[in-house]
Enzyme design. Sequence first.
Site, PDB file in Angstrom:
ATOM      1  N   ASP A 393       0.855  -1.187   0.000  1.00 23.06           N
ATOM      2  CA  ASP A 393       0.000   0.000   0.000  1.00 23.06           C
ATOM      3  C   ASP A 393       0.893   1.240   0.000  1.00 23.06           C
ATOM      4  OD1 ASP A 393      -2.273   1.554   0.121  1.00 23.06           O
ATOM      5  OD2 ASP A 393      -2.679   1.179   2.242  1.00 23.06           O
ATOM      6  N   GLU A 396       2.708   4.803  -4.241  1.00 23.39           N
ATOM      7  CA  GLU A 396       2.756   5.653  -5.440  1.00 23.39           C
ATOM      8  C   GLU A 396       4.113   6.349  -5.620  1.00 23.39           C
ATOM      9  OE1 GLU A 396      -0.904   4.406  -4.288  1.00 23.39           O
ATOM     10  OE2 GLU A 396       0.235   5.850  -3.099  1.00 23.39           O
ATOM     11  N   ASP A 474      -8.731   3.466  -2.267  1.00 21.45           N
ATOM     12  CA  ASP A 474      -9.673   3.882  -1.228  1.00 21.45           C
ATOM     13  C   ASP A 474     -10.975   4.393  -1.847  1.00 21.45           C
ATOM     14  OD1 ASP A 474      -7.672   3.208   0.486  1.00 21.45           O
ATOM     15  OD2 ASP A 474      -7.042   5.258   0.905  1.00 21.45           O
TER      16      ASP A 474
END
Length: 809
Positions: A393, A396, A474
């Site tokens: 997670d 990015e 999300d």
Amino acid sequence: MTAKRDSFEYIGTITSVDKTDRGVLLKSDEAIVDISFFAPGVVRVRAVRGAAFAPDFSWAVVAEPEKVDFEIEEDEEALSLTSGRVSVTIERNPFRVVFEDEEGLINEDEPGRAVGWRGDRVRCSKVLPPLEHYYGFGEKLMRLDRRRHRMIMWNTDAGLHHPNSDPLYVDIPFYIGHRNGRSYGIFFDNTWKSLFNMGGAALRHAYFQAEGGEANYYFIAGPDMKTVVERFTRLTGRSQLPPLWSLGHHQCRWSYKTDQRVRRIASGFRKRDIPCDAMWLDIHYMNGYRVFTWNPKRFPDPKALIADLAKDGFRTVIIVDPGVKKEPGYSVYDDGLEKDFFLRRTNGTVFTGIVWPGTTVFPDFNREEVRAWWADLHKGYLAEDGVAGIWNDMNEPSINIRPTRRVNTDGVVHHDPATGETGPHMQHRNAYGLTEAMATHAALLRHRPGKRPFLLTRSGYAGIQRYAAIWCGDNTSAWSHLRYSIPQMLGLGLSGVPFTGCDIGGFALNGNAELYARWIQLGAFYPFCRTHSMLMTRAQEPWSFGRRITDIARRYINLRYTLIPYLYNLFREHTLTGLPPMRPMILEFPDDEACALIDDQFMFGPSLLVAPILEKGARHRDVYLPDGVWIDYWTGCEYPGPCTLTLEAPLDTMPLFIRAGSIIPGMPPMQHTGEKPINPLILEIYPGAPGETISYEYYEDDGETLDYENGASCITRYECTLSENGDVAFTVGARQGAYAPAPRLIELRFHMPENCPAQITINGQVLQSGNPVMPSCQPPVWCCDDDSGLATIMVQDTGERMDIQLKQE
């Protein structure tokens, strides 16, 4: 260069042409262009200002160039390269490229705007034909056809996003153009921050551009969409076969904060007979959010917890973020700092962000030695504690969870594997999730030797499918997110990523009973099926909304488990063709223009049409059925297509159709995929038109190890022919391959278009009738339901050929 247009300077007149082994090298006064056949049907276009190309490197492309024979024709105005069904015409003044297939023009540069530069920015412009549709582009929360959209490629922590938010977490600079039944693809292999404008803001042409790097793209010929996907995934790689357990239902929350809570949730599934294969642990299992640690109070004995879950059929998956807490004395930070493994700025200081641990540093995964170091850090989790899968997670990377602050990435540099030097963050950010996934995938292979890796990632670039599944970040407990999850995942599938899912029920905000019911119905057909919800929102386990919703959840999760053999074979099909399990209608029906814009229903493989309910309070919906005969899964009613039906859909029912001419393998529902061997193997058989022979190759292996890579697998071919008088001939082929499944029965369910058969023979011997499910009836035996026309035959699966005849008289 030509005069400026759009503030860009475009390549003007070609002054020289040199033939190469694969194509041609072109020169203008200020630029060079290499156009070459990379593989059959794949043409690479590469252009730079100056006289030389930079070293060639790609994170995405793993295929080696193939030898392609081609012919060249030249005149004063243009030259043409032709190979097979693909022709490339290069106009000299000004430079422009036109691609043709055997039916004619398929894609062309915008006149005068083929390739240009403005500062470091590079742009390629294309003609925007009327009625051409554009699909792909990675993860986009918007309609499936992205025509008239302007899309940024910049992997972003997009919390609390909404439909048409852009960019999101995964950007894949690849698209498919489609019109009049013909398709092509373009892959712009450039990791810099980039932009695709497919006619947005009333632009009369399309373009794609990057903030730096080369004009480097691959034109991928069809002529059909499936061929484009096959060629693109051959170029960028395909997923390995997933472990069977990963295809089951998964349960997660941010966070199940203690081991006692995890045990209660797992027990809740088994007590309620709701199938589940995996429990997931979010960030609160860690000690102060330090990666590669356990919280000693909340999870005092993780090894025992994981072992106990495994005894009850649950695999454990844990989250691992890339950010490392900046804390002297913390071994991961100290070791990484000593080895100089973290990202730095050009002034030499270590780059820091603000993530869950507080001040955070980030490994430079572009470096092979950093990836190897990161992989070794997983040893405690995988080899010692028994963790079965990893969840990447915030990769990015997310660098600031405090929206009131701004973390500046100016001057942040990454290792550049092409040059051996460093490059700016804007060049390498889009590949960060991919390179972390490479490290984590290596960890799973190294520390769980012989076991298939399972990795879920939030971020990635083209080729991410070689290492990880993707979930769509999300999302929100909202009807709009339910509805747009379909084109979101369809776009990822067309972009080469087969193993995708969205958080069932929605992650953020509070959901409700009706929304969860409709979401679990749809989510049962996501390739990756996981319920997940956010800290401080209401519980979202399948039993959290009362008995009625619990029953609905159980029904659809059981349906998923029934179809796992079919889904597993769809993943095997991906390894052969690149096709995803979850498919847009236009992929299966490319000549049906009505399918071009449909993105609220989809095909689950070639045989199932899924039409979920996507609006609050809806108890019916319109379903489009393309050409063919379609069977309502719930009622058995047949409908000839093409047509549009308005169907009743009470809360416990989601419209689902079977395409006639299908053989669908299945199994009895189980509490988890490892509960017991498949017995019986169920084949749902829907004969095709009279005189048509349908076939299905059923693939099997152990579903757990990598032995299949060394031949430990088997295939059984099934064939079915319906005669004009209603007789059915069915063949079970001899099993081929080294893998032998456990002893079992085969339950053949013939969904007969006419009356029940009068007689059934196996290898010429008449079969007795009876009830196959009664213990007193030993197989082989058969029965038939006069009302539904369902004829059921139960036989021993010996692995040998069987010829079965169902005769009407």
